[in-house]
Design a protein around this motif. Structure first.
Motif, PDB file in Angstrom:
ATOM      1  N   UNK A  28      59.122  24.251  36.168  1.00  0.00           N
ATOM      2  CA  UNK A  28      58.854  25.468  35.398  1.00  0.00           C
ATOM      3  C   UNK A  28      57.421  25.953  35.622  1.00  0.00           C
ATOM      4  N   UNK A  29      56.478  25.012  35.688  1.00  0.00           N
ATOM      5  CA  UNK A  29      55.087  25.390  35.951  1.00  0.00           C
ATOM      6  C   UNK A  29      54.956  26.031  37.333  1.00  0.00           C
ATOM      7  N   UNK A  30      55.682  25.492  38.311  1.00  0.00           N
ATOM      8  CA  UNK A  30      55.663  26.067  39.663  1.00  0.00           C
ATOM      9  C   UNK A  30      56.204  27.486  39.655  1.00  0.00           C
ATOM     10  N   UNK A  31      57.302  27.714  38.926  1.00  0.00           N
ATOM     11  CA  UNK A  31      57.873  29.056  38.850  1.00  0.00           C
ATOM     12  C   UNK A  31      56.950  30.025  38.129  1.00  0.00           C
ATOM     13  N   UNK A  36      51.571  28.630  43.396  1.00  0.00           N
ATOM     14  CA  UNK A  36      52.035  27.241  43.477  1.00  0.00           C
ATOM     15  C   UNK A  36      52.758  26.939  44.783  1.00  0.00           C
ATOM     16  N   UNK A  37      53.531  27.879  45.280  1.00  0.00           N
ATOM     17  CA  UNK A  37      54.254  27.634  46.531  1.00  0.00           C
ATOM     18  C   UNK A  37      53.277  27.405  47.679  1.00  0.00           C
ATOM     19  N   UNK A  38      52.168  28.079  47.620  1.00  0.00           N
ATOM     20  CA  UNK A  38      51.153  27.977  48.673  1.00  0.00           C
ATOM     21  C   UNK A  38      50.291  26.724  48.521  1.00  0.00           C
ATOM     22  N   UNK A  39      49.889  26.425  47.277  1.00  0.00           N
ATOM     23  CA  UNK A  39      48.957  25.326  47.041  1.00  0.00           C
ATOM     24  C   UNK A  39      49.642  23.998  46.737  1.00  0.00           C
TER      25      UNK A  39
END
Length: 164
Positions: A28-31, A36-39
């Motif tokens: 959920x934090x990633x979404x 987040x997808x990059x790091x």
């Protein structure tokens, strides 16, 4: 607002304040963080609030930004805006998930809620909370007792939706 934090988890906190974040909460934090997808390290914001607040409330990066925008939309100088700025914007700490999927809780935040040894994570829908497990259990028991006393032993929590 995006996330859906649900469920409860308890994890060990090490001496440096590192605690694993539940895997479903990490997703959920990633979404909730466009970077987040990059790091690979989603950002979040921890609100520790007023002195009597006994838990940490954790927002996704995007949800906290949306909340800050809502606060900014209140009339300048209004009491509501001042309170929200003081307890939500001023009493917050941005952070991110470390490379091992953990959250590092600074000593000041651990001290504020008396956290040592174990941390209770409680999903609250748009946010999740971090508690000292014993404090959460006592608060939860108190709320449950009050509801049962008021509503009766066959109380159905879903009935509260009818009051909305």
């Amino acid at each position: 607002m995006a996330g859906m934090f649900i469920g409860e988890h308890t994890f060990k906190v090490d001496g440096k304040g590192r605690v694993s974040i539940p895997a479903d909460f990490r997703r959920e934090l990633e979404e909730g963080d466009p970077q987040a997808a990059e790091t690979g390290r989603p950002r979040m914001v921890i609100v520790y609030g007023h002195d009597a607040q006994k838990q940490l409330q954790v927002y996704t990066y995007n949800d906290y930004r949306a909340l800050a925008a809502e606060i900014a939309s209140l009339p300048r100088g209004s009491d509501k805006r001042k309170i929200m700025q003081s307890l939500i914007l001023n009493k917050a700490r941005p952070t991110e998930v470390d490379a091992d999927g953990r959250l590092v809780l600074p000593q000041a935040l651990r001290d504020k809620i008396g956290l040592e040894g174990m941390a209770y994570f409680g999903g609250m829908g748009e946010t999740f909370e971090i508690w000292k497990p014993e404090v959460f259990e006592a608060k939860n028991a108190s709320v449950a007792s009050a509801l049962i006393a008021e509503q009766g032993e066959d109380f159905d929590p879903l009935s509260l939706l009818n009051d909305a």
